[in-house]
Design a protein around this motif. Sequence first.
Motif: not given
Ligand code: EPZ
Length: 425
Positions: A121-123, A125-128, A163-165, A330-332, A373-375
Amino acid sequence: MDAIVITGNGPLEGVTHASGAKNAALPIIASALLAPGEHTFRNVPELVDVNTMFKVLDTMGCESHRLEGKKKNIVTIKVPTNVTPEAPYDLVRTMRASVLVLGPLLARYGRARVSMPGGCAIGARPIDQHLKGLQALGAEIELSEGYVEARAKRLKGGVVTFDCITVTGTENVLMAAVLAKGRTLIENAAKEPEVEELARVLNKMGAQISGAGSDVITVDGVDDLHPVDHAIIADRIEAGTLLVAAAITGGDILVKHAVPEHLEPVLQKLRATGCIVTVEADGIRCKGPSRVQAVDLKTQEHPGFPTDMQAQLMALLATANGTSVITENIFENRYMHVAELRRMGADITVDGHTAVVRGTARLSGAPVMATDLRASASLVLAGLHAEGKTKVGRVYHLDRGYERLEKKLKALGANIRRIKDPGGT
Ligand code: EPZ
């Protein structure tokens, strides 16, 4: 399907506690795959997402067992020398953090077949970045039929620059690097406390990691790791949510086990709204004013203000004296709670990543729908403040990340109960 019904009835007061951290438990459970034998994890919250992660490992051939009664937060898990290194779609789609098994499977078994997690729901969430990091350690990655197929004879240490955190991206690569041959540098690493906690557990298993919690993590690969007995840190987001319950009702709540260093930006924000937030011997205490003051808010990666607390603060600021500007960096798509808060009389307008929140003295109870979840936590908090009855539907979202939140709030004086809601769509 369950719903939670709340009737606002004044300040919440008393002592509660934060359960074990969901976002630490998930990677730590996955890391058990790195060390065959029997692990014991303590302070493991009883949450849908955490139980799903145990299910993922059990489908691979592990044997997890949650103790009963007072010991229900202790889980043992037996990891065999050989597992089936696959995480099926029907489990991964329900809990995208299952992708955290990729790094450990590759490191220990040289191959992994894990369903792509898909968005939520919040984005998107790619894993690139996860895949880029594993490739930098020598993994061959293919995407086929919605699955990540990864192989590596033996991972080799290297330099991974994100490339991104990314929190779970950092965790996946960290778990891959601990058994790689040679040294790995992870640059632009996530600094969340849950990343530090994972590194703590991996070092307990015999890994050689330094720098976790900073933006460069150094890992010297070892040949083998051994099982551990570990108690998981408290959930800072649950703790923050419970502190907001005091702020939004003008109450006074002590949240035991909460770690102030993990919540600094949240504590500072609550103080800026007029709350008295004090660090006690065994937790954090929040005393809310009769009405909070508006403040602006920008979410950032740790140590900035956590995105996982944005919805909860928005519920609080919807009741504030004045106008607040919230920016979600952080999320779109993390404003799904806005439409539901508006149903309760909140005056919020969203433009892209920015939400303008004009505080209203009193929200009014209404039937609302949880979307993520957080909503869902944000709607429960708003219900504690609102005049009249609020029914939050689809609380399975809440159960993914909060261990019986309604019981904790009821013990603090809230008029709240869980009901069966067959009609809840
Ligand atoms: C972790 O998600 C948390 N989940 C999330 O908590 C939390 O909101 C998020 O970190 C940010 O703090 C767990 O730890 C299980 P990210 P994660 O990779 O790791 C982009 C909750 O409510 N991105 O840090 O999936 C991504 O789209 C959940 O408990 C890429 O572009 O988040 C986002 O915009 C929700 N490519 C940003 O980075 C990637 O390969 C941060 O995402 C990975 C991420």
